[in-house]
Design a protein around this motif. Structure first.
Motif: not given
Length: 330
Positions: A146-159, A174-180, A211-217
């Motif tokens: 639940q926490v990771i789903d909420s945190v990674i939904s913040n589209t302003r996060l840079q770090r 959840i983290l992987g899909k959110g990161t992608a 990680l194959a879908g990573n567009q920013s990290v």
């Protein structure tokens, strides 16, 4: 003993920067009392001291009352505080600290208020830098999801720093899909987060596949996760597909000779941004041969991969290996 005045009180600075000063509540409470007289306070750093809830809770109230519009950075990392301080932070940050861009809670046991903190981080309009490493996030996997789903939904996060929290494969998914799906996240710290538990593969493998879908990290820390040659092969496939990661930290893992070759092949790709690899403290660089799924004839070789294989596509590594073998573009 000659007391050293803080920069906050010397007439030249407007930040409270008191990291690693061995401060106790009795040292901080007088500073809290003078906060109303300080204008435009932008940064508060009380990390690595000995302060408790008795100082942090009144500090949060004063920040709420007098510096809600100016505070940009807040840290009380590595202090013996409890969830009471975090609850006070969540209440203040949700309602008032709307300009806060950096939050560091490293080493703070967050406990039962984690869902509220996650929701606060996810919905906050200004947060770009969040550190919640070593906070017990993985103690209850259903809450961690639940926490990771909420945190990674913040589209302003840079770090984002999640280090030293043991996460399950579901949380990593959840983290992987959110990161992608994220377009702004640049730096991600996942040092010492992977668990093997009772599964046939490290829990981080679900993240590595995404990680194959990573567009920013661009800066990724995977140190001390017991990752081996197979995981390096997954990184070769995933990072080779996304071509975004520039700096990869693999320190403290059991990379092996085959894993090192996989990472060097990744680095040698002309159209890849991958330029810096940290292998400090890695183990076993012996030439144990290449790695891959079970093969009917002989061991996998990237120079001559022909032959029949046994692939269980219910598992992350065989799926990544098949894409790598077939040269599938994602």
């Amino acid at each position: 003993l000659v007391p050293t005045p803080t920069k906050l009180l010397d007439g030249e600075h407007r930040d409270l920067l008191l990291s690693n000063r061995r401060l106790l509540d009795a040292d901080v409470l007088p500073l809290v009392a003078v906060l109303p007289r300080i204008e435009d306070l932008a940064e508060v750093d009380l990390s690595e001291n000995g302060i408790t809830d008795e100082a942090v809770v009144p500090l949060m109230r004063k920040l709420q009352e007098h510096h809600a519009m100016t505070l940009r950075s807040l840290s009380f990392a590595k202090n013996p505080v409890t969830s009471r301080s975090v609850a006070a932070l969540v209440e203040v940050a949700t309602k008032n600290l709307r300009s806060l861009s950096k939050l560091d809670l490293t080493g703070v046991p967050i406990g039962k208020v984690y869902p509220s903190l996650g929701a606060c981080i996810g919905a906050h309009p200004s947060l770009t830098d969040v550190s919640i490493g070593d906070t017990g996030l993985g103690n209850e996997p259903h809450i961690a999801k639940q926490v990771i789903d909420s945190v990674i939904s913040n589209t302003r996060l840079q770090r984002l720093d999640l280090s030293w929290n043991i996460l399950t494969h579901d949380v990593f998914m959840i983290l992987g899909k959110g990161t992608a799906d994220h377009g702004q996240l640049k730096t991600l710290n996942l040092a010492c987060t992977s668990a093997k538990l009772d599964m046939p593969y490290p829990s981080m493998e679900t993240f590595l596949e995404c990680l194959a879908g990573n567009q920013s990290v661009t800066d990724l820390d995977l140190s001390s996760n017991r990752l081996g040659p197979k995981d390096c092969l997954m990184l070769e496939e995933a990072c080779g597909a996304s071509k975004r990661v520039e700096h990869l930290v693999m320190a403290g893992n059991q990379v092996g000779g085959a894993g090192l070759r996989a990472l060097l092949r990744l680095m040698s790709q002309e159209d890849n941004a991958f330029a810096q690899l940290d292998l400090e403290g890695t183990e076993n660089f012996g030439d144990e041969g290449e790695v891959g799924p079970p093969r009917l004839e002989h061991q996998f070789s990237p120079c001559d991969p022909t032959g029949p294989y046994l692939l269980d596509l219910a598992l992350p590594f065989p799926r990544s290996f098949l894409r790598l073998l077939a040269g599938v573009e994602r």
